[in-house]
Design an enzyme around this catalytic site. Structure first.
Site, PDB file in Angstrom:
ATOM      1  N   PRO A   1       0.828  -1.209   0.000  1.00 31.43           N
ATOM      2  CA  PRO A   1       0.000   0.000   0.000  1.00 31.43           C
ATOM      3  C   PRO A   1       0.864   1.262   0.000  1.00 31.43           C
ATOM      4  O   PRO A   1       1.897   1.322   0.678  1.00 31.43           O
ATOM      5  CB  PRO A   1      -0.797  -0.120   1.302  1.00 31.43           C
ATOM      6  N   GLU A   2       0.445   2.247  -0.762  1.00 35.19           N
ATOM      7  CA  GLU A   2       1.141   3.531  -0.798  1.00 35.19           C
ATOM      8  C   GLU A   2       0.263   4.565  -0.097  1.00 35.19           C
ATOM      9  O   GLU A   2      -0.742   4.217   0.527  1.00 35.19           O
ATOM     10  CB  GLU A   2       1.461   3.891  -2.250  1.00 35.19           C
TER      11      GLU A   2
ATOM     12  N   LYS B   1       3.483   6.217   4.037  1.00 42.28           N
ATOM     13  CA  LYS B   1       2.861   4.896   4.018  1.00 42.28           C
ATOM     14  C   LYS B   1       2.681   4.321   5.422  1.00 42.28           C
ATOM     15  O   LYS B   1       2.221   3.184   5.568  1.00 42.28           O
ATOM     16  CB  LYS B   1       3.717   3.914   3.219  1.00 42.28           C
TER      17      LYS B   1
ATOM     18  N   HIS C   1      -7.445 -15.447   7.735  1.00 42.52           N
ATOM     19  CA  HIS C   1      -6.157 -14.797   8.015  1.00 42.52           C
ATOM     20  C   HIS C   1      -6.252 -13.798   9.174  1.00 42.52           C
ATOM     21  O   HIS C   1      -5.432 -12.881   9.272  1.00 42.52           O
ATOM     22  CB  HIS C   1      -5.608 -14.087   6.776  1.00 42.52           C
TER      23      HIS C   1
ATOM     24  N   ARG D   1       0.099 -12.965   4.347  1.00 49.82           N
ATOM     25  CA  ARG D   1       1.509 -13.336   4.229  1.00 49.82           C
ATOM     26  C   ARG D   1       2.306 -13.075   5.497  1.00 49.82           C
ATOM     27  O   ARG D   1       3.432 -13.527   5.631  1.00 49.82           O
ATOM     28  CB  ARG D   1       2.131 -12.571   3.054  1.00 49.82           C
TER      29      ARG D   1
ATOM     30  N   ARG E   1      11.913  -5.018  -9.246  1.00 51.61           N
ATOM     31  CA  ARG E   1      10.483  -4.889  -9.526  1.00 51.61           C
ATOM     32  C   ARG E   1      10.355  -4.449 -10.979  1.00 51.61           C
ATOM     33  O   ARG E   1      11.213  -4.719 -11.776  1.00 51.61           O
ATOM     34  CB  ARG E   1       9.822  -3.906  -8.548  1.00 51.61           C
TER      35      ARG E   1
END
Length: 284
Positions: free
Chosen positions: A2-3, A61, A95, A115, A267
């Site tokens: 997320p930004e 962030k 989760h 994760r 990336r």
């Protein structure tokens, strides 16, 4: 990950639900998300019991939940960390890692992380700004962000312009998605040497970064999959407005050339080969 827009959407959702509420109990269902709390999960739960939240805060962030005691809960969302607001007694989410119950009956907060790269930690004295993130620069939406200081700082660096945008000690909140979008709007290649930027170019680039993140924030951020959603489980819609990021092979909205995807810092970077040509002075 997320930004700024995605984290701000989460912050706003939490603000309506946590501010002024007192914690009745914390349940840690897996120890990994509180691994940064060295005293362990039981201590993490015990130290929060009875404390009252102030308004959630964000820098770039990074998100934290200040406590009226002057301490804070610092949240690391990582790649898949999510806050969810759920009614008391609702079935457990998949989760689910941490549950925060309150003294009233207006629902509970749940921290989910598929994760488990993210997590929560307790920051003593961190209500105003946790010491763990004190090195992070202000973001372009911070009222105290200094545009001219940014222009001077980026032109003094000797790196590629995208690397500079991703440097959270220079300007926070910009990640891979919004860096690519801002560079496309500015007609700059990601490897353009920062020391060759003219002051006007640096100002325009900052303006584009601020604008594209503002547009994303208005529609809930960018969601490519279920790993990023707001506190109600809803996705953002800015994916539909992306000009270059994730658009490999699609025509550039400006000149119609196919968008290229190129390897960058383990990336990908996306650019138009015509309006973002390789510069004479590049820093890869």
């Amino acid at each position: 990950m997320p930004e700024l827009p995605e984290v701000e959407v989460v912050r706003r959702g939490l603000a309506d639900f946590t501010t002024g509420r007192t914690i009745d109990a914390v349940e840690v269902l897996h120890p990994r998300p509180v691994r940064r709390h060295l005293a362990g999960p039981d201590d993490f739960a015990a130290i929060l019991k009875g404390q009252t939240f102030a308004a959630p805060a964000r820098r770039g962030k990074y998100l934290w939940l200040p406590l009226q005691s002057g301490d804070a809960v610092l949240a690391h969302l990582g790649m898949s960390g999510q806050f969810r607001v759920q009614p008391v007694g609702a079935p457990d989410d998949k989760h689910l890692r941490i549950r925060i119950r309150f003294a009233d009956d207006r629902g509970e907060i749940r921290f989910l992380d598929q994760r488990m790269f993210g997590g929560l930690s307790y920051s003593e004295g961190g209500a105003e700004l946790p010491g763990e993130i004190a090195h992070i620069a202000r973001d372009p939406f911070d009222p105290l962000f200094d545009d001219e200081l940014f222009v001077t700082a980026i032109r003094r660096k000797k790196t590629g312009v995208k690397r500079a945008l991703l440097d959270q000690t220079l300007v926070s909140g910009v990640g891979n998605i919004y860096a690519d979008e801002a560079l496309w709007r500015a007609k700059l290649h990601y490897a353009k040497a920062t020391e060759t930027l003219k002051p006007l170019q640096a100002r325009e680039l900052l303006g584009h970064a601020r604008a594209v993140m503002g547009e994303a924030l208005a529609v809930g951020g960018t969601s490519f999959d279920a790993l990023y959603v707001n506190v109600n489980g809803e996705s953002g819609y800015f994916e539909r407005g992306l000009a270059v990021y994730g658009q490999e092979g699609s025509p550039c909205p400006r000149d119609g050339r196919p968008i290229r995807r190129e390897a960058f810092m383990n990336r990908s970077s996306f650019r138009c080969p015509k309006c973002q040509p390789v510069p004479r002075h590049a820093r890869w």
